[in-house]
Design a protein around this motif. Sequence first.
Motif, PDB file in Angstrom:
ATOM      1  N   GLY A 171     -32.839   5.176   6.968  1.00 19.36           N
ATOM      2  CA  GLY A 171     -33.261   5.605   8.299  1.00 19.36           C
ATOM      3  C   GLY A 171     -32.117   6.051   9.182  1.00 19.36           C
ATOM      4  N   ALA A 172     -31.097   5.196   9.325  1.00 17.78           N
ATOM      5  CA  ALA A 172     -29.986   5.544  10.224  1.00 17.78           C
ATOM      6  C   ALA A 172     -28.789   4.674   9.922  1.00 17.78           C
ATOM      7  CB  ALA A 172     -30.412   5.364  11.685  1.00 17.78           C
ATOM      8  N   VAL A 173     -27.638   5.146  10.375  1.00 19.78           N
ATOM      9  CA  VAL A 173     -26.427   4.334  10.379  1.00 19.78           C
ATOM     10  C   VAL A 173     -25.976   4.197  11.824  1.00 19.78           C
ATOM     11  CG1 VAL A 173     -25.707   5.014   8.067  1.00 19.78           C
ATOM     12  CG2 VAL A 173     -24.922   6.355  10.039  1.00 19.78           C
ATOM     13  N   ARG A 174     -25.345   3.055  12.131  1.00 21.28           N
ATOM     14  CA  ARG A 174     -24.848   2.831  13.496  1.00 21.28           C
ATOM     15  C   ARG A 174     -23.342   2.714  13.470  1.00 21.28           C
ATOM     16  NH1 ARG A 174     -24.185  -1.641  17.392  1.00 21.28           N
ATOM     17  NH2 ARG A 174     -24.996  -3.224  15.927  1.00 21.28           N
ATOM     18  N   ILE A 175     -22.705   3.408  14.430  1.00 20.96           N
ATOM     19  CA  ILE A 175     -21.251   3.370  14.588  1.00 20.96           C
ATOM     20  C   ILE A 175     -20.958   2.702  15.923  1.00 20.96           C
ATOM     21  CG2 ILE A 175     -19.144   4.744  14.668  1.00 20.96           C
ATOM     22  CD1 ILE A 175     -20.841   7.051  13.408  1.00 20.96           C
ATOM     23  N   ASP A 176     -20.121   1.657  15.915  1.00 24.16           N
ATOM     24  CA  ASP A 176     -19.909   0.852  17.116  1.00 24.16           C
ATOM     25  C   ASP A 176     -18.443   0.789  17.550  1.00 24.16           C
ATOM     26  OD1 ASP A 176     -20.959  -0.945  19.142  1.00 24.16           O
ATOM     27  OD2 ASP A 176     -19.946  -2.565  18.072  1.00 24.16           O
TER      28      ASP A 176
ATOM     29  N   LYS B 240     -30.319   9.370  10.362  1.00 17.02           N
ATOM     30  CA  LYS B 240     -29.854   9.536  11.742  1.00 17.02           C
ATOM     31  C   LYS B 240     -28.540   8.797  11.973  1.00 17.02           C
ATOM     32  CE  LYS B 240     -33.777  11.575  12.712  1.00 17.02           C
ATOM     33  NZ  LYS B 240     -33.855  13.047  12.876  1.00 17.02           N
ATOM     34  N   ILE B 241     -27.856   9.196  13.038  1.00 15.92           N
ATOM     35  CA  ILE B 241     -26.623   8.524  13.455  1.00 15.92           C
ATOM     36  C   ILE B 241     -26.829   7.974  14.865  1.00 15.92           C
ATOM     37  CG2 ILE B 241     -24.181   8.788  14.029  1.00 15.92           C
ATOM     38  CD1 ILE B 241     -24.015  11.005  11.952  1.00 15.92           C
TER      39      ILE B 241
ATOM     40  N   ASP C 222     -27.726  11.182  17.077  1.00 17.57           N
ATOM     41  CA  ASP C 222     -29.178  11.230  17.257  1.00 17.57           C
ATOM     42  C   ASP C 222     -29.695  10.263  18.317  1.00 17.57           C
ATOM     43  OD1 ASP C 222     -30.025  13.112  14.977  1.00 17.57           O
ATOM     44  OD2 ASP C 222     -28.724  11.660  13.963  1.00 17.57           O
ATOM     45  N   ALA C 223     -28.927   9.217  18.630  1.00 16.30           N
ATOM     46  CA  ALA C 223     -29.363   8.248  19.639  1.00 16.30           C
ATOM     47  C   ALA C 223     -28.155   7.478  20.134  1.00 16.30           C
ATOM     48  CB  ALA C 223     -30.404   7.287  19.067  1.00 16.30           C
ATOM     49  N   TYR C 224     -28.274   6.949  21.357  1.00 12.08           N
ATOM     50  CA  TYR C 224     -27.199   6.189  21.975  1.00 12.08           C
ATOM     51  C   TYR C 224     -27.702   4.792  22.339  1.00 12.08           C
ATOM     52  CZ  TYR C 224     -25.576  10.991  22.881  1.00 12.08           C
ATOM     53  OH  TYR C 224     -25.205  12.318  22.763  1.00 12.08           O
ATOM     54  N   GLY C 225     -26.854   3.786  22.149  1.00 12.67           N
ATOM     55  CA  GLY C 225     -27.148   2.435  22.620  1.00 12.67           C
ATOM     56  C   GLY C 225     -26.190   2.093  23.742  1.00 12.67           C
TER      57      GLY C 225
END
Length: 448
Positions: free
Chosen positions: A258-263, A287-288, A308-311
Motif C-alpha cells: 500500500g505505502a511506505v512512510r519516510i520519517d 504510495k509514499i 502522496d500524503a503528509y503526516g
Amino acid sequence: MDVADLGLPVDVPSTALFTDQYELTMLRAALAAGTAERRSVFEVFTRRLPNGRRYGVVGGTGRVLDAVENFRFDTAVLTFLREREIVDEETLDWLAGYRFRGDIWGYPEGEVYFPGSPIMRVEGTFAECVLLETVILSILNHDSAIAAAASRMSSAAGDRPLIEMGARRTHELAAVAASRAAYVGGFATTSDLAAGFRYGIPTVGTSAHAFTLLHDSERDAFQAQVNTLGRGTTLLVDTYDVAEAVRTAVEVAGTELGAVRIDSGDLLLVAHRVRQQLDELGARDTKIVVTSDLDEYAIASLAAAPVDAYGVGTQLVTGSGHPTSSMVYKLVARAESADPKAPLVPVAKRSTGGKTSVGGRKWAARRLDSYGVAEAEVLGTGPVPPALADRQLLVELVKEGEVVAREPLDAARERHTRARADLPMSATQLSRGEPVLPTEYLHETSGS
C-alpha cells in the motif's frame, strides 16, 4: 444518526468551572447592584490576525454549543464555590438555577474571518452572558488557531491528503479538540482514536520504529505487519537503511504494497529516490507518506516531490507558531435599565494602548467584486444595505437557550473549502502579508 456524526460529546460533564473567578465575582456585584438583569450584547472578535496571516478560520463552534448546553452549577460545583467562599449564598442560589436562556449568533464553523469580525454574538441578561466568557474564548481561541494552521497546510498540500498526528505533542484533551479543528481546516484523517470515537473523524495508523526494533530483523517486522494488516498496509522504511528497507518491503508485501512512510532525512531527496526505486521494483502504485516535524512551509517545499500524503504533528497542534487566535469577548451594548423593554445603548472600551473596541450590536457581510471574489469584510450597526442583504455572515446558533444550528462536522469542513475558495488568490500565499480583505465599518449615524 449516531451521536458522533453530530459532533456531540459522548459524556456531558458540567462546564461551569471552565471559567475565571472574576466572572462570578462580577456576577455577585451586579446582583447586589441591581444591574445583573440588564439586557446585554457581547461580541467575540480579534483586533488583529497573527503576524503574517492573511485570514482566520472559525473553529470550535460546535464545541461551544455543547459547552453552553452543559453549563450547569450542580451540587458538587456549588459546594466547591461555597467552601472556597468565592461567592455569597445569594449568588449561589442564583447559580443553582442557572440556564443560558438567551440568543447566540455567529459565523458558522469553517467560515473565514478578519480583524473586527463579530465571530460570535451572545445576547441575554448581563448575568447569564458574562459567565460564558472564558469557556467560549477558551474553545474558540484554541480551535480557530488549529483550524487556521490546518487550512494553510491543506492549501499547501493541494490534493494530497493530510494526516493529523499531534496527540503526543499536546495535552490529551487538547489533542482531541485539535483533531476536530484540523479536520475542519482540511485534514483528512487523524491518528487519535478519541477524536475518531467522539467526532467520527476517520482514523489511521500502522506502526512505529519500536515495532521494527522489537524484531530480530527488519524483514521479520515487515512480515509480521503484512501478515496481520495485509499487503495494503504502510511500512516504515527509515529505521535503518532506506534503500534496503524499500527493497525488503516489496519482497515481503509484493507490488501490492500500500505505502511506505519516510520519517527522517532530506525528504525531498529521499522521496525522489524511493519513488524511483519503487517503480523499478514494479511497485508503481505504492504510495509514499512523509512525516517528520512538517509545517505549511515544509509541505509547500515538497510540492514537486513524488509524495502522496503528509503526516503532521507538533506544528499543527501548536498552531504553527500561533497557538491562540487572540480573540476577546467584549460588552458592546447594554440596556439602560433592567426593564426588558429598555432600549440598548452602545458601549465600548476607549482607553489608550491599542485595546479599544467598537460599540454597538453589529451585523457582518462580505462584499464581492464583479468577478464574484470577496473584496471586503463589511460590519455595521445600522440597517444592512440592500446590496449586502444576501451576503450576511452571522447565523442563529442558539435561540432562547436552545441550540438550533448543530450540524455534522463534515458540513463545517465543506464550508471552509468554499469560503477559502471565495477569497482572492493571494489569501493562500505563504509569504507574509496583511489580511487579504480590509474591514470596513458602516455606523448607524452615517445613515447606512
